[in-house]
Design an enzyme around this catalytic site. Structure first.
Site, PDB file in Angstrom:
ATOM      1  N   LEU A   1       0.851  -1.186   0.000  1.00  0.00           N
ATOM      2  CA  LEU A   1       0.000   0.000   0.000  1.00  0.00           C
ATOM      3  C   LEU A   1       0.888   1.237   0.000  1.00  0.00           C
ATOM      4  O   LEU A   1       1.866   1.289   0.742  1.00  0.00           O
ATOM      5  CB  LEU A   1      -0.905   0.018   1.239  1.00  0.00           C
TER       6      LEU A   1
ATOM      7  N   ARG B   1       6.937   1.893   2.241  1.00  0.00           N
ATOM      8  CA  ARG B   1       7.759   3.048   1.843  1.00  0.00           C
ATOM      9  C   ARG B   1       9.245   2.771   2.089  1.00  0.00           C
ATOM     10  O   ARG B   1      10.095   3.108   1.272  1.00  0.00           O
ATOM     11  CB  ARG B   1       7.340   4.294   2.616  1.00  0.00           C
TER      12      ARG B   1
ATOM     13  N   THR C   1       0.364   3.970   1.272  1.00  0.00           N
ATOM     14  CA  THR C   1       0.298   4.688   2.544  1.00  0.00           C
ATOM     15  C   THR C   1       0.962   3.930   3.683  1.00  0.00           C
ATOM     16  O   THR C   1       1.008   4.418   4.812  1.00  0.00           O
ATOM     17  CB  THR C   1      -1.174   4.952   2.916  1.00  0.00           C
ATOM     18  N   CYS C   2       1.496   2.752   3.414  1.00  0.00           N
ATOM     19  CA  CYS C   2       2.114   1.908   4.440  1.00  0.00           C
ATOM     20  C   CYS C   2       3.574   2.326   4.654  1.00  0.00           C
ATOM     21  O   CYS C   2       4.367   2.351   3.721  1.00  0.00           O
ATOM     22  CB  CYS C   2       2.031   0.443   4.000  1.00  0.00           C
ATOM     23  N   ASP C   3       3.936   2.637   5.882  1.00  0.00           N
ATOM     24  CA  ASP C   3       5.310   3.067   6.191  1.00  0.00           C
ATOM     25  C   ASP C   3       6.334   1.981   5.879  1.00  0.00           C
ATOM     26  O   ASP C   3       7.422   2.269   5.382  1.00  0.00           O
ATOM     27  CB  ASP C   3       5.433   3.460   7.663  1.00  0.00           C
TER      28      ASP C   3
END
Length: 103
Positions: free
Chosen positions: A6, A13, A8-10
Site C-alpha cells: 500500500l 515506503r 500509505t504503508c510506512d
C-alpha cells in the site's frame, strides 16, 4: 522485482526506498495478479494475514475465521506487507532477514 503493498504503508515506503529499481503495485488500487495470493499463502501460510492491522481489529470473530484469501480479496489492507516477488523468490514483510536477502 515487484513490491506489492500500500502506498500509505510506512513499511512499504521503507522497502521502496531501499529497492528503488523495483516496480511497485498498490494492491488497494490494482489488486493482486491472479494466482499470486494462492502462491503466497502456499509459501507463507497464515502469516500472509496482518492480524495487527486496524482492519483486522474491526472484523467480527466470524469474519476472522474465514478463508484468508477471501479476506484479502475483500480487504487488501489485511495482507501483510510488503509482498516482494523477485522471479521465483517471494519475501513477506521488511524485517532484517528480508533486507539482508535483497539489499
Amino acid at each position: 522485482m515487484i513490491i506489492y503493498g500500500l502506498k500509505t504503508c510506512d513499511t512499504c515506503r521503507k522497502a521502496r526506498k531501499a529497492l528503488p529499481e523495483a516496480d511497485f503495485v498498490d494492491i488497494r488500487e490494482a489488486g493482486l495478479p491472479e494466482g499470486l495470493p494462492e502462491r503466497a499463502q502456499k509459501r507463507f501460510g497464515d502469516k500472509i494475514l496482518n492480524t495487527r492491522s486496524t482492519t483486522w481489529r474491526g472484523l467480527s470473530e466470524d469474519e476472522r475465521a474465514g478463508d484468508p484469501l477471501t479476506l484479502i480479496a475483500a480487504h487488501p489492507a489485511l495482507m501483510k506487507r510488503p509482498l516482494i516477488v523477485d522471479g521465483d523468490e517471494m519475501h513477506l514483510g521488511w524485517d532484517k532477514t528480508v533486507q539482508a536477502a535483497l539489499t
